[in-house]
Design an enzyme around this catalytic site. Structure first.
Site, PDB file in Angstrom:
ATOM      1  N   HIS B 139       0.858  -1.168   0.036  1.00 18.04           N
ATOM      2  CA  HIS B 139      -0.097  -0.077   0.082  1.00 18.04           C
ATOM      3  C   HIS B 139       0.779   1.295  -0.193  1.00 18.04           C
ATOM      4  CE1 HIS B 139      -2.706   3.130   1.889  1.00 18.04           C
ATOM      5  NE2 HIS B 139      -3.815   2.357   1.778  1.00 18.04           N
ATOM      6  N   ASP B 215       3.051  -4.251   7.546  1.00 24.20           N
ATOM      7  CA  ASP B 215       1.785  -3.517   7.422  1.00 24.20           C
ATOM      8  C   ASP B 215       0.778  -4.427   7.668  1.00 24.20           C
ATOM      9  OD1 ASP B 215      -0.373  -2.451   6.686  1.00 24.20           O
ATOM     10  OD2 ASP B 215       0.288  -1.667   4.692  1.00 24.20           O
ATOM     11  N   GLN B 218      -4.684  -5.122   7.023  1.00 25.10           N
ATOM     12  CA  GLN B 218      -5.745  -5.978   6.612  1.00 25.10           C
ATOM     13  C   GLN B 218      -5.485  -7.397   7.280  1.00 25.10           C
ATOM     14  OE1 GLN B 218      -7.798  -5.227   4.573  1.00 25.10           O
ATOM     15  NE2 GLN B 218      -7.207  -3.026   4.004  1.00 25.10           N
ATOM     16  N   LYS B 241     -10.266  -0.250  10.854  1.00 22.66           N
ATOM     17  CA  LYS B 241     -10.459  -1.293  10.116  1.00 22.66           C
ATOM     18  C   LYS B 241     -10.861  -2.339  10.657  1.00 22.66           C
ATOM     19  CE  LYS B 241      -7.270   0.063   6.495  1.00 22.66           C
ATOM     20  NZ  LYS B 241      -8.004   0.621   5.085  1.00 22.66           N
ATOM     21  N   CYS B 383      -4.880   2.610  -3.377  1.00 26.95           N
ATOM     22  CA  CYS B 383      -3.775   3.254  -2.911  1.00 26.95           C
ATOM     23  C   CYS B 383      -2.416   1.982  -2.934  1.00 26.95           C
ATOM     24  CB  CYS B 383      -3.750   3.478  -1.516  1.00 26.95           C
ATOM     25  SG  CYS B 383      -4.752   4.684  -1.173  1.00 26.95           S
TER      26      CYS B 383
HETATM   27  C1  LIG Z   1      -2.753  -2.461   3.573  1.00 22.45           C
HETATM   28  C2  LIG Z   1      -2.983  -1.353   4.173  1.00 22.45           C
HETATM   29  N1  LIG Z   1      -1.977  -0.604   4.580  1.00 22.45           N
HETATM   30  C3  LIG Z   1      -2.188   0.762   5.036  1.00 22.45           C
HETATM   31  C4  LIG Z   1      -3.360   1.376   5.014  1.00 22.45           C
HETATM   32  C5  LIG Z   1      -3.384   2.716   5.563  1.00 22.45           C
HETATM   33  O1  LIG Z   1      -4.190   2.829   6.613  1.00 22.45           O
HETATM   34  P1  LIG Z   1      -4.685   4.142   7.212  1.00 22.45           P
HETATM   35  O2  LIG Z   1      -5.485   5.011   6.342  1.00 22.45           O
HETATM   36  O3  LIG Z   1      -5.748   3.669   8.283  1.00 22.45           O
HETATM   37  O4  LIG Z   1      -3.707   4.655   7.792  1.00 22.45           O
HETATM   38  C6  LIG Z   1      -4.544   0.609   4.641  1.00 22.45           C
HETATM   39  C7  LIG Z   1      -5.891   1.228   4.416  1.00 22.45           C
HETATM   40  O5  LIG Z   1      -5.903   2.021   3.740  1.00 22.45           O
HETATM   41  C8  LIG Z   1      -4.136  -0.702   4.024  1.00 22.45           C
HETATM   42  O6  LIG Z   1      -5.224  -1.468   3.492  1.00 22.45           O
END
Ligand SMILES: Cc1ncc(COP(=O)(O)O)c(C=O)c1O
Ligand SMILES: Cc1ncc(COP(=O)(O)O)c(C=O)c1O
Lengths: 161, 426, 426, 161
Positions: B139, B215, B218, B241, B383
Site C-alpha cells: 500500500h 503493514d 488487513q 478497520k 492506494c
Molecule cells: C494494507 C494497508 N496499509 C495501510 C493502510 C493505511 O491505513 P490508514 O489509512 O488507516 O492509515 C491501509 C488502508 O487504507 C491498508 O489497507
C-alpha cells in the site's frame, strides 16, 4: 474513596518538612544522578558514595539528596536515603525490590485485564517505608513515590560502572 | 497462527452474521431521507469497518463520564481517563500477543505508524549504499514514507515481485536481501487478499541483518495475530478497520529497537526534561506519543478488541474462509470468464478481499451501478498504484467482507453485478 | 480582534453558564459508583475542554448513519462521509477566517500541526547560520520539534524573554529577528494566560524575512480568531480544547507556503501518482493528510465550531474577561499575599488561566486536596519547563475557565484552597 | 435520488465507446501533458498543437487524447477535444469556464455552509457538453468529468510557456 489521611501520613509530612540526608557530595569521588518525573516536573538528584569492594558487596557509605518536588517525592527520597545508607548494594536492591513491589501490585490492580507478575512484598525489609503504602490508593502519585528509587537504581549502575 | 481452516462445510459457521449485523446500527437500520431507505450491502470493510453499538457507546460513555486529559492530572477524573487509555493499551498488547504493553504506541492511523518506523528507524540507520526491500503488494503507506526518506538518504529500494496468482515471488529473495537493512512487508494485500509468508521472509531478513516492518492493516482485523510468531520487528495497523473509531492507529515495536530510536514527533508528553538547550525523551510508550493522544479513540479501540476477542479471532478467520469460498464459487458459477477475480484462488491463502473486473465495464462505472442497488464496493487503485501497474489495470472494483457479512451479501453483490452487465450492454 | 472588553459589569454577562452547563453531560450529572457522587468543579479546560451533548451526538450519528472511508468511494455512503468531513473543513475555515478551505489541514492534534510546520517548512528552509526565534512562553509542542530539527540542521534558537508581569519583553526584538527565518509564537500562554502582541511581532518578523508559526491552542477556543489579521503564516490548534473530540487538530497555513512545502507524512490520499520510482504529491489539503483522516473527529469538530459560533466568540471572550476579573479579585481578597497568581494582572491582557502558588504547599499536594473537594485543577510544569525555570518554580497548580464556568466555580476553588491551606498547616 | 440515466446519457456512452481524437502527436512540436485523478487512478494525456500567433489568440490546431479511465472521464475528454479543436486559446478558456461552472455550482450546493462565488454558466458555449450536466448529481464523479479540462488548462500553460 481513599481519604487524604491515607496519603499524607504524619511521618511523610515530617520527612517532607525535615528532609534527611539533604545536600550534595563532591563528585568525584561521589556520583551524581538526576531523575525527572516527566509528568509533573519533580526532580531528584542522588549523590552516592560507595565503599571499596566489588560489585554488589560494596557499601553505600554516604548518600545525599537534591532536587525539588511534592511532599510524596521528597519524603520518599528522604526515607529512601535513610533506609539504604550503610547498606550494601545487594541489600539496597532488596529493599528497592520490596518497595517497588508494594507500589506496583496496587498500581496494576486498579485496572482490569492486567496480567503482571505478582511480586512478593517483603514487609520486613520496608520498615518506616511502610508509611508509603497509602500512596498506592492514589495511582498518579505512585510515580512521585518511586522517582527517587528509580534514580537510585540508575545511580548505582553509574557508580558501579 | 492458523491461517487455514478445518474442512469448511463440515461444521457450522462459528460466526452468526445475522446476529452480529444487529450489533451494527449502520447495517441494521434503514435511513429514510438520506437516500438510504433500505438496508445497504456493505462490502467495503477493507477501506473501513462498521462499528458495533458497544464501540459507539464507549465513546459516548467516555465523553459523558471520564473525559479529561491524560497522564498529567492528579485529580481523579484525569486518573480515570489515564487508566481507561492504559487499559486499552494492555488490551491491544494482549490481542497481538505483544511481550509488553509499553511496546504498543498509539498513533493516528497505520500511515503514521509506518511513517514513524521509516523516519525514526530508517532516518537513523539508512544511508547511501543501503537497501530497503519492499514488495509490489504494498500500500502507498508502506511505499511513500520510504521514497520520501530515499530522497534524503540516497539508499536503494528493491521490489519483491508478485506472480500471476498474486503471491510474492520469492525466487530471488536472497539476492534481494543482500545488503538490505529493512524489509517492508504487507501481511495481507488490501487489493488481492494475498496472505504473505511473513515468518519465512522475516527469518531470512533477520539472517541478512535487516529489520522487518509489517503493514498489518488487513491482517490484525481478520486473523489471530501474534507479533512474536510473525517474526516482525514493527507491526502497524489502524483501529478503524477492526471495528474501532477513526483517529487512532497502532505501532508495535520491539522495545530494544524503540529504545534505541530517536523520537518521531516532539512536544508535550514525550519528554523527560526540556531546557532552552535541549530535551531528553521520556520512556516508552510516551516517547512516541507527542501531544494529547487520541484518548477516546484508544478507549474505543479497546472495546473493539473486546468485541472481536469475544467472537474469537479463530472463529472470525474461519467465517471469512467460508465466505471467501462461497464468494469465489458463486461468482465463478454465475459469471464465468466474464468476471476476473485477481489474486490467489485458494481461500486458505487469502483474505476476503476481491478485486473484480467485469468485462469492459470500468470499475468506477461498475461501482456506480452497484451503489444504485445498495451494494457498496470501492473502485480505484486502492492506494496500490505500483501493484495496479503489475496487474496491468488502472483500477479495480473491490468487494471485501467482514464478520457482519454473509452469503446473502455475496448474493446481492452477484445480482447487482448482473444488473451492471446488462445496463452497460446497451 | 477584540481582546479587551467593554466595561465589564455594566452589562449582563452575554453567556449564561448555568444554562450552558446543562449542555455538558459530564458537568451536569453526578456519577455514582465512580467516586463522583456529586457534581465536579471542572477548572482544567486549558488541558482539555468538556464536550457538549451536540458534539457527542454528532459522533454517534456519524458512526450510525454515515461511516465510510472518505475521498475514494463512489458509493453514496462514502460520498456522504466525504461531504461531512469537507463541510467541517469549511466550518473551521470560516471560524478562523481562513481565505480558503483547502488551507485547513486536519492533523491528529496541535502537536502534529506544529511538527508538520517545523519538519516540512523548517526542514526545507533552515540550515547552519539561520536562526529560529521562540519565546520563553512556548509549550513544549512549539519547542521540541525545533530542537529535533536543530540537531540535524544546526541552526540557532533564540528566546524572546518574559518579563516579571508575564509579558514578552520585546526590547530586543529587532536584534532577535536579525537573520531569523522562523518565529514560533504562542498566541496565549497556557501557563500565564498572557495574550501576546501577535500582529506586532508578525509584522516585524515579516519585515525581517521570517515566517511566523503561531501556537493558537489556547487562543482559538477563547477569542474571535482571524488568521489574516493575526499576520500569521501558520496557525495550529487542537479540537479537544474547543469542545471538540480528541484525535483531531488543525494546521492552517498560507496556500503559497503550503504549496511550496514537501509533504510531511507519506501514504494513501496524499499522492497524485506513485510508481516504483517515486511519487507526486496531491493538491491541498490532501497533500498533508496521509492515510485515513480522523473523519468522525473532524465532523465532531465542525459541530463544536457550530456550538461556539452560536454562542458568539465575542460573547465567549467577554464572559471570560468577566470571570477573570472575578477570579483575580476573589483570590486576592481571600488570600492576599499567601497566594501568588503568576501572569498579567489586567484581565484584558490575559485569558482565564491561573497558575497558583499557595504558600509552601507543593502544587501536587494542593491539587490533590482540591480534588478531594471535587475541584479539578492541573499541577505540574504544563509542558512549559523553560517557562517554569524563568518563573523559578518546578511546577504550578493551574486553574482554567471556559464557557461553562461561572462565579460559583471560582468560589468553590477559593473554598477548597482554604481547606488545603488549613490541611497543610498541621 | 438521481437515476443512472441522468449520469449515463447515450451521448456519453457513445463518446466512451468511440472516443474522438484519440491518439498521440509528435512532441515537439506538440506538447504532452499528463493529468491524474489521485482518488481513483484515472489518467488523461493531452497532446496540444498550437498555431502561430501570440498568447490567447493562438489556435488549437490539433489535439489528441491518451490515458485510461471510466466512462465519464473518457467521454468528457473526447467531448472536450471536439469542442476546443480549431478554437483560439481564448475561446477554449471560455468554454472551459462555462463547463467548470456547470460542474461546480452543483458541487457546492450539495453541502451546507458553503459560500462559493456563483459563476454564470454560458449555456450557448457548451453545446454537446450539456450532456455532462447529469454528472453533477453524482458529486464524486465530478472530478472524473473535470480531469481532462484541468489537464487541458495545464497543457495550454505549458504550450504557451
Ligand atoms: C494494507 C494497508 N496499509 C495501510 C493502510 C493505511 O491505513 P490508514 O489509512 O488507516 O492509515 C491501509 C488502508 O487504507 C491498508 O489497507
Ligand atoms: C499552548 C499549547 N500548545 C500546544 C498544546 C498541545 O496540544 P495537543 O496536546 O492537543 O497537541 C497545548 C495543550 O496541551 C497548549 O496548551
Amino acid at each position: 474513596m481513599a481519604g487524604l489521611e491515607d496519603l499524607y501520613r504524619e511521618i511523610i509530612i515530617d520527612h517532607y518538612r525535615s528532609p534527611r540526608n539533604r545536600g550534595e557530595l563532591d563528585t568525584p569521588p561521589a556520583t551524581r544522578t538526576e531523575g525527572f518525573n516527566p509528568l509533573c516536573g519533580d526532580e531528584i538528584v542522588v549523590y552516592l558514595q560507595l565503599g571499596e569492594g566489588t560489585g554488589d558487596e560494596r557499601v553505600i557509605e554516604d548518600i545525599r539528596i537534591g532536587g525539588q518536588g511534592c511532599s510524596i517525592s521528597q519524603s520518599s527520597a528522604s526515607m529512601m536515603s535513610m533506609s539504604v545508607k550503610g547498606k550494601t548494594i545487594a541489600e539496597a536492591r532488596d529493599i528497592m525490590r520490596s518497595f517497588k513491589a508494594m507500589m506496583s501490585i496496587h498500581e496494576s490492580s486498579l485496572d482490569d485485564s492486567v496480567e503482571e507478575p505478582e511480586i512478593e512484598v517483603d514487609e520486613m525489609k520496608l520498615g518506616e517505608l511502610e508509611a508509603m503504602r497509602g500512596v498506592v490508593k492514589f495511582p498518579v502519585r505512585i510515580k512521585c513515590a518511586t522517582l527517587s528509587w528509580n534514580t537510585l537504581d540508575q545511580g548505582i549502575s553509574e557508580a558501579l560502572a | 497462527m492458523n491461517t487455514g481452516t478445518d474442512t469448511p462445510g463440515t461444521l457450522a459457521d462459528p460466526i452468526d452474521s445475522t446476529r452480529i449485523k444487529a450489533d451494527f446500527p449502520l447495517l441494521s437500520t434503514t435511513r429514510a431521507g438520506t437516500g438510504h431507505d433500505r438496508l445497504i450491502t456493505y462490502l467495503d470493510s477493507a477501506a473501513t469497518a462498521q462499528k458495533p453499538q458497544a464501540v459507539i457507546d464507549a465513546l459516548t460513555n467516555y465523553y459523558e463520564t471520564t473525559n479529561a486529559n491524560v497522564a498529567r492530572g492528579v485529580y481523579e477524573l484525569a486518573e480515570a481517563s489515564t487508566n481507561a487509555m492504559e487499559a486499552a493499551r494492555r488490551k491491544v498488547a494482549k490481542f497481538i500477543n505483544a511481550p509488553a504493553a509499553n511496546e504498543v504506541i498509539f498513533t493516528k492511523n497505520a500511515t503514521e505508524s509506518l511513517n514513524l518506523v521509516a523516519r525514526s528507524w530508517g532516518g537513523t540507520n539508512l544511508g547511501p549504499g543501503d537497501a530497503v526491500v519492499l514488495t509490489q503488494l504494498e500500500h502507498h503507506a508502506n511505499i511513500v514514507p520510504w521514497q520520501i526518506l530515499q530522497a534524503e538518504k540516497g539508499f536503494e529500494i528493491r521490489w519483491i515481485p508478485v506472480d500471476a496468482n498474486g503471491h510474492l515471488d520469492l525466487t530471488d529473495l536472497d539476492r534481494f536481501l543482500d545488503g538490505a537493512k529493512v524489509v517492508g512487508l504487507s501481511a495481507m494485500s488490501n487489493v488481492l487478499g494475498t496472505l504473505t509468508p511473513m515468518r519465512r521472509i522475516a527469518d531470512a531478513a533477520h539472517a541478512a541483518g535487516a529489520v522487518v516492518t509489517v503493514d498489518a492493516c488487513q491482517y490484525v482485523p481478520h486473523l489471530p495475530t501474534d507479533v512474536v510468531e510473525m517474526g516482525a520487528d514493527f507491526v502497524s495497523f489502524s483501529a478503524h478497520k477492526m471495528c474501532g473509531p477513526t483517529g487512532v492507529g497502532v505501532m508495535w515495536g520491539k522495545a530494544e529497537l524503540l529504545d534505541a530510536m530517536p523520537p518521531f514527533l516532539g512536544g508535550g508528553g514525550m519528554i523527560e526534561n526540556v531546557t532552552q538547550e535541549g530535551f531528553k525523551p521520556a520512556e516508552l510508550p510516551h516517547k512516541f506519543e507527542a501531544g494529547t493522544p487520541p484518548i477516546a479513540e484508544a478507549v474505543g479501540l479497546g472495546v473493539a478488541v473486546d468485541y472481536l476477542s469475544a467472537l474469537g479471532m479463530d472463529a472470525v478467520r474461519e467465517h471469512e474462509v467460508r465466505l471467501t469460498s462461497y464468494t469465489l464459487r458463486t461468482l465463478a458459477d454465475r459469471f464465468g470468464d466474464k468476471l476476473t477475480i485477481h489474486g490467489p484462488s485458494e481461500p486458505a491463502e487469502r483474505g476476503g478481499v476481491f478485486s473484480l473486473e467485469l468485462a469492459d465495464v470500468h470499475p468506477h462505472d461498475l461501482s456506480q451501478v452497484l451503489d444504485e442497488h445498495g451494494v457498496c464496493v470501492r473502485a480505484g487503485h486502492h492506494c496500490a498504484k505500483p501493484l495496479m501497474k503489475v496487474l496491468g489495470v488502472g483500477a479495480t472494483a473491490r468487494a471485501s467482507v467482514y464478520i457482519y457479512n454473509d452469503e446473502s451479501d455475496v448474493d446481492a453483490l452477484a445480482d447487482s453485478l448482473e444488473a451492471a452487465a446488462s445496463f452497460f450492454s446497451f
